[in-house]
Design a protein around this motif. Sequence first.
Motif, short mmCIF file in Angstrom:
data_model
loop_
_atom_site.label_atom_id
_atom_site.label_comp_id
_atom_site.label_asym_id
_atom_site.label_seq_id
_atom_site.Cartn_x
_atom_site.Cartn_y
_atom_site.Cartn_z
N LYS A 102 0.85 -1.19 0.00
CA LYS A 102 0.00 0.00 0.00
C LYS A 102 0.89 1.24 0.00
CE LYS A 102 -3.82 -2.10 2.56
NZ LYS A 102 -4.66 -2.02 3.79
N VAL A 103 0.45 2.24 -0.72
CA VAL A 103 1.19 3.51 -0.75
C VAL A 103 0.21 4.65 -0.51
CG1 VAL A 103 2.97 2.69 -2.32
CG2 VAL A 103 0.90 3.74 -3.24
N SER A 104 0.72 5.76 -0.06
CA SER A 104 -0.13 6.93 0.12
C SER A 104 -0.43 7.55 -1.23
CB SER A 104 0.58 7.96 1.00
OG SER A 104 1.70 8.52 0.31
N ARG A 105 -1.43 8.40 -1.28
CA ARG A 105 -1.78 9.07 -2.52
C ARG A 105 -0.60 9.90 -3.03
NH1 ARG A 105 -5.92 10.35 -5.56
NH2 ARG A 105 -5.91 12.33 -6.68
N GLU A 106 0.09 10.57 -2.11
CA GLU A 106 1.23 11.40 -2.50
C GLU A 106 2.33 10.54 -3.12
OE1 GLU A 106 -0.32 11.50 0.42
OE2 GLU A 106 -1.38 13.38 0.05
N GLU A 107 2.60 9.39 -2.51
CA GLU A 107 3.64 8.50 -3.04
C GLU A 107 3.26 8.01 -4.43
OE1 GLU A 107 5.54 6.31 0.89
OE2 GLU A 107 3.53 5.70 0.22
N ALA A 108 1.99 7.67 -4.61
CA ALA A 108 1.54 7.17 -5.91
C ALA A 108 1.66 8.25 -6.97
CB ALA A 108 0.09 6.69 -5.80
N LEU A 109 1.24 9.46 -6.64
CA LEU A 109 1.34 10.55 -7.60
C LEU A 109 2.79 10.88 -7.92
CD1 LEU A 109 -1.44 12.93 -6.19
CD2 LEU A 109 -1.51 11.62 -8.33
N ASP A 110 3.66 10.87 -6.91
CA ASP A 110 5.08 11.13 -7.15
C ASP A 110 5.69 10.07 -8.06
OD1 ASP A 110 4.99 13.37 -5.58
OD2 ASP A 110 5.89 12.43 -3.81
N ALA A 111 5.31 8.82 -7.83
CA ALA A 111 5.84 7.73 -8.65
C ALA A 111 5.37 7.85 -10.09
CB ALA A 111 5.42 6.38 -8.07
N GLU A 112 4.10 8.22 -10.27
CA GLU A 112 3.57 8.37 -11.62
C GLU A 112 4.22 9.53 -12.34
OE1 GLU A 112 1.22 7.94 -15.09
OE2 GLU A 112 2.06 6.63 -13.56
N TRP A 113 4.43 10.65 -11.62
CA TRP A 113 5.05 11.80 -12.27
C TRP A 113 6.51 11.50 -12.62
CZ3 TRP A 113 3.17 15.41 -14.99
CH2 TRP A 113 3.98 16.48 -15.41
N ALA A 114 7.20 10.75 -11.76
CA ALA A 114 8.58 10.36 -12.06
C ALA A 114 8.62 9.51 -13.32
CB ALA A 114 9.17 9.59 -10.88
N ARG A 115 7.61 8.65 -13.49
CA ARG A 115 7.54 7.83 -14.71
C ARG A 115 7.35 8.71 -15.93
NH1 ARG A 115 4.21 5.98 -18.27
NH2 ARG A 115 2.47 7.15 -17.37
N ILE A 116 6.51 9.72 -15.82
CA ILE A 116 6.25 10.63 -16.93
C ILE A 116 7.51 11.42 -17.28
CG2 ILE A 116 4.98 12.70 -17.62
CD1 ILE A 116 2.59 11.59 -16.04
N GLU A 117 8.20 11.95 -16.25
CA GLU A 117 9.43 12.69 -16.50
C GLU A 117 10.48 11.82 -17.18
OE1 GLU A 117 9.79 16.18 -13.17
OE2 GLU A 117 10.31 14.14 -12.53
N SER A 118 10.56 10.55 -16.75
CA SER A 118 11.50 9.62 -17.35
C SER A 118 11.17 9.37 -18.82
CB SER A 118 11.49 8.30 -16.58
OG SER A 118 12.34 7.35 -17.17
N ALA A 119 9.89 9.26 -19.12
CA ALA A 119 9.46 9.03 -20.50
C ALA A 119 9.83 10.23 -21.38
CB ALA A 119 7.95 8.78 -20.54
#
Length: 236
Positions: free
Chosen positions: A64-81
């Motif tokens: 389980k992750v917090s909403r903030e962690e999930a959003l940070d992880a998704e944005w990091a994926r977008i920046e990487s792309a």
Amino acid sequence: MKTMTKMLSAVASCATVALMVAGCSSSPVNSESSPKVAPSSTHEQWVQDARVRLDGQGSRYFPKVSREEALDAEWARIESAYASQGRTAPEKPDSPAEVKDDQGAWVRCMHDDGWSDTDVSSEGIVTRGEFSLSKPLEWSVSEYGCSAKFTLLGEMPNERQASDFWQFQKDVVIPCLEKQGVTIAGFPSEEEYLDRYFSDGSLELASAYATGDVQQRLLEGKLECRVLPEGWDYSV
């Protein structure tokens, strides 16, 4: 022609875990009594992966992750792309402190951003037209922003539940589609399917491996086949 996205992408489309990395509002069937899935050849890799854990029976699951962690992880994926294409990602969209789960508002938000060919089916499956598919990075930014405003987080299916989902596609969805003249080619083995799920967080639909306008015919009810097991509810 429109195509369905992958199921469950960790925060943004809950229908594609990057249904975006941490999951969408979902109520997967209880499959704890299902046969244990044997570890694959990639055992060491996913044990070391910070996003994946093993339970007492040796089965994989996303913690389980917090909403903030999930959003940070998704944005990091977008920046990487973006970086992989030698581009700089735009400014990160704001994320409100309080969020109401609202599928209709999510769709309107995407349309307001210019993605009028993006929609969601009654089963919570995101569809994208040729225009949005032609600009995947820009679309992912809008998806992130709209999901940050109108998507609540749920829990990601564990390995047993993901295995049940694969089995449903294999035993129910594919035969149903083939009976109606649809050809499915390249649907992965269970091991490959689960490894991919724990690699990118996406549960794929068998219908995504069909040719022609199968996705649109499913959405319009012209093909009488369920694509989700009873009890599963993925909504953006």
